[in-house]
Design a protein around this motif. Structure first.
Motif: not given
Length: 196
Positions: A47-48, A98-100, A151-155
């Protein structure tokens, strides 16, 4: 008479601290360049996407310096945040920030501020060293902020996982792109400074 002399003395510094029409035009053009460069990307399964946006930010800040470079980056980020599809893969909107991958985007003005910093030491060797040192530090700051938000948003990714992936896929490439941007940008900066 003393009042007139005082106002004449203060005028140049007042003009110098403001942004001229030429500088404003350069800032707008640089924001547009960032929008074009952002579309050069390779989508990845994580996704990046792999992009050369770092090159654009480093180039703009090398050419314009910290003040106009960070302003151009800020204009670009704000235009994308309000919905213009100018981020990678023609994305836009607040969700892109605000996303990944948002941390990589909203930290560009900070990166540009660091990249555009110039130290005049009196030594040509030291000046050249710092011309590359600050952009590389700016790039690493951008990578750190972007990686932490990712890292904060990825599960499925820890900070260590993001750092490992970044060290493989992003950081070496981005440092090389930053060095190339400085090499390309320095002669442009010299020509531009004579015009301004």
């Amino acid at each position: 008479m003393s009042t007139v002399q005082s106002s004449q003395t203060n005028t140049p510094s007042a003009v110098k601290s403001s942004i001229s029409t030429k500088e404003l035009a350069l800032t707008g053009m640089s924001a547009a360049i960032l929008a074009v460069i952002s579309q050069i990307s390779l989508p990845m399964p994580t996704g990046v996407p792999i992009t050369i946006q770092i090159f654009g930010v480093a180039l703009v800040s090398t050419v314009l310096g910290w003040r106009l470079g960070s302003l151009a980056s800020l204009v670009y980020v704000l235009l994308g945040a309000v919905g213009l599809p100018i981020f990678a893969n023609f994305n836009g909107g607040l969700s892109a920030i605000t996303g990944l991958t948002g941390g990589y985007i909203w930290s560009w003005p900070l990166m540009a501020l660091i990249c555009g910093t110039r130290l005049r030491t009196g030594s040509k060797t030291l000046n050249t060293f710092f011309a590359f040192f600050f952009p590389i530090i700016g790039t690493l700051v951008n990578e750190a902020i972007g990686g932490l938000q990712w890292a904060a948003l990825a599960e499925n990714m820890s900070v260590l996982g993001v750092f490992t992936y970044s060290m493989t896929m992003f950081i070496p490439k981005d440092i090389v792109l930053t060095i190339i941007a400085v090499i390309v940008g320095m002669p442009i900066r010299r020509v531009l400074s004579r015009q301004l």
